[in-house]
Design a protein around this motif. Structure first.
Motif, PDB file in Angstrom:
ATOM      1  N   ARG A 156       3.648   2.151  11.452  1.00  0.00           N
ATOM      2  CA  ARG A 156       2.319   1.783  10.979  1.00  0.00           C
ATOM      3  C   ARG A 156       1.277   2.043  12.072  1.00  0.00           C
ATOM      4  O   ARG A 156       1.385   1.539  13.188  1.00  0.00           O
ATOM      5  CB  ARG A 156       2.286   0.317  10.578  1.00  0.00           C
ATOM      6  N   ARG A 212       3.482  -2.172   2.482  1.00  0.00           N
ATOM      7  CA  ARG A 212       3.657  -1.593   3.802  1.00  0.00           C
ATOM      8  C   ARG A 212       3.912  -0.091   3.752  1.00  0.00           C
ATOM      9  O   ARG A 212       3.801   0.601   4.755  1.00  0.00           O
ATOM     10  CB  ARG A 212       4.868  -2.223   4.498  1.00  0.00           C
ATOM     11  N   ALA A 266       8.815  -5.265  10.261  1.00  0.00           N
ATOM     12  CA  ALA A 266       7.611  -4.430  10.237  1.00  0.00           C
ATOM     13  C   ALA A 266       7.940  -2.977  10.560  1.00  0.00           C
ATOM     14  O   ALA A 266       8.713  -2.677  11.476  1.00  0.00           O
ATOM     15  CB  ALA A 266       6.594  -4.972  11.235  1.00  0.00           C
TER      16      ALA A 266
END
Length: 511
Positions: A413, A5, A409
């Motif tokens: 991103r 990630r 998360a």
């Protein structure tokens, strides 16, 4: 955290605060910039310049990326109830009749660990594989009729489940002291390694000639077996313990020869924590300093042992002030990152009356180690059956799940980023709540950040959200309350040289 990630952003800009410092050239004679010599004539500016040019080796960078590693203390102490054995144990006490190293590997993998280190030999000298050089081994136990080999099973299982393999061989050896080998006062002399014994079926392609005492040669031969017969080893872990022996008896360890052997046989293995690649953080509580430097002033002791120029427990190991304070004792400025060791239970070996740490405790340890530019080394001791206790297995899984909730998360991103001299700005596209910030430098270019601020654009202006000192390979900041904003930025306010920000991640925890 899933490293896939992580987003990498590079900035070649040099901050104004360091713009006047010239670059330190690498020379053909010394292309390795993991350590740079210090002289008595170096000015404070020279020390900062040199520190800014220190770089990790490839093996050190790979080690720092592991983040969570495991220790497995297992041996005769597991069955005697001791933490430090005596060396005269009956090998028959070692009876792990239900041993399942695949269970160890599954539990560690599911706990988010990437490497595991086995106590192949603790201070008592009992060896977990059938060595040619001592009878104090599993081969002298009736367990599996003398054919057991814990190291073989461990190494195979770890690799089967995707974990790297580490080995710990204690320099101290109570059994070899009882046999007149350890601390016997022998002089160093040239030794042929491996030293073949009667009935030895090996045909080494090469032999090494290394200086060692009688015991140093014993350790070299033991290391040779481990590093040539059990597949690739990724970390070799030493401590500096001496035996529980009379005060007039001392074994001066042959560090230079031991290091040479490891480098020859396992060139990609990190040598920790009495070693040139990785250092002990200075406590056994699993916590790094608030500002943990990977570039430290070091000196060489006792046949090439890498040692602190300052004390191991100094609160400040690497700031500008520390570099100046340490200068009279400093031989090198060295890339020497910290490993934070701690046990999941009170003891290092399994004791039935102890319980594992809570998830909250382990989470605090995670943020105090991985979150402060260090690697966590968590000990999880197998029990007398040869299994990780069910309570510990559950706790490992709960720990990983908690970290996943703390850092779900990455909200950046796909976000728009702009890189400016000394900073990175992120536009999330809409207002989002954030309560965790993760930062990393691209350590291929060293550790440079000395201070920074994190800001959010709220109510028409940039507002201070958090401050921090060092960053290095990993810095995680927890906000006391979520902050809602669309635009975020990190600004480096002081640095040693040009800063490369490798990660600026934003998270909303779900805990």
């Amino acid at each position: 955290m899933d490293l896939s990630r992580r987003v990498f952003v590079a900035s070649a800009a040099t901050l104004a605060v360091t713009a006047g410092l010239p670059a330190l050239p690498a020379t053909a004679a010394d292309p390795d910039l993991s350590r740079i010599p210090v002289t008595p004539d170096d000015t404070p500016a020279d020390l900062v310049r040199k520190a800014s040019q220190v770089r990790p080796t490839a093996r050190q960078s790979a080690w720092q990326a592991l983040e969570r590693t495991a220790f497995l203390h297992f041996g005769v102490n597991t069955f005697t109830g001791l933490e430090w054995g005596t060396g005269d144990e009956d090998p028959n006490v070692f009876q792990p009749t239900g041993i399942d190293t695949d269970q160890w590997a599954r539990a560690l993998r599911d706990g988010g660990f990437r490497l595991a280190i086995l106590t192949v030999k603790h201070h008592d000298g009992f060896v977990l594989y059938p060595s040619r050089y001592t009878d104090h081994t599993v081969a002298s136990s009736s367990w599996r009729d003398g054919h057991g080999d814990v190291l073989r099973s461990f190494a195979d299982s770890m690799r089967r489940y995707g974990l790297k393999v580490g080995v710990y061989l204690s320099p101290a050896d109570e059994n070899q002291y009882l046999h007149g080998v350890y601390a016997n006062g022998s002089a160093r002399s040239a030794r042929t390694i491996p030293t073949l014994v009667d009935g030895d079926s090996r045909s080494p392609s090469r032999f090494l000639t290394l200086d060692a005492t009688d015991y140093g040669a014993h350790m070299l031969n033991t290391l040779y077996e481990v590093l040539t017969e059990y597949g690739p080893v990724d970390e070799v872990w030493f401590d500096g313990a001496q035996g529980h022996i009379p005060p007039d008896k001392v074994e001066n360890y042959d560090w230079d020869s031991w290091y040479t052997l490891v480098r020859t046989l396992a060139p990609d293995a990190s040598i920790a924590v009495t070693g040139p690649d990785v250092r002990w953080v200075g406590n056994e509580g699993g916590l790094a300093r608030e500002d943990e430097w990977s570039v430290l002033p070091v000196k060489e002791n006792q046949y090439g042992r890498t040692d602190w120029a300052l004390s191991y427990d100094t609160a400040d190991e690497g700031s500008r002030a520390a570099l100046v304070t340490a200068q009279p004792k400093t031989d090198y400025l060295q890339w020497w990152p910290a490993e934070c060791d701690v046990s999941i239970r009170d003891g290092w070996f399994y004791h039935a009356d102890q319980q594992p740490k809570s998830v909250d405790d382990l989470t605090e340890i995670y943020f105090g180690s991985v979150g402060r530019n260090a690697v966590l080394l968590l000990n999880v001791p197998p029990d007398t059956d040869g299994l990780l206790h069910a309570t510990d297995v559950v706790r490992l899984r709960e720990f990983r799940e908690r970290v996943d909730r703390e850092l779900p998360a990455d909200l950046t991103r796909g976000a728009r980023r702009s890189v400016t001299p000394g900073g990175v700005t992120v536009d999330l596209g809409r207002e989002l709540d954030v309560d965790r910030v993760r930062l990393a430098e691209d350590i291929r270019f060293g550790q440079q950040v000395e201070s920074l601020v994190v800001e959010a654009y709220t109510a028409g202006a940039w507002s201070l959200v958090a401050t921090a000192g060092t960053v290095g390979a990993s810095r995680i900041l927890r906000l006391t309350e979520p902050v809602r904003a669309r635009r975020w930025r990190v600004r480096v306010t002081a640095a040693r040289a040009g800063v490369r920000i490798a990660e600026f991640g934003l998270y909303r925890s779900s805990v």
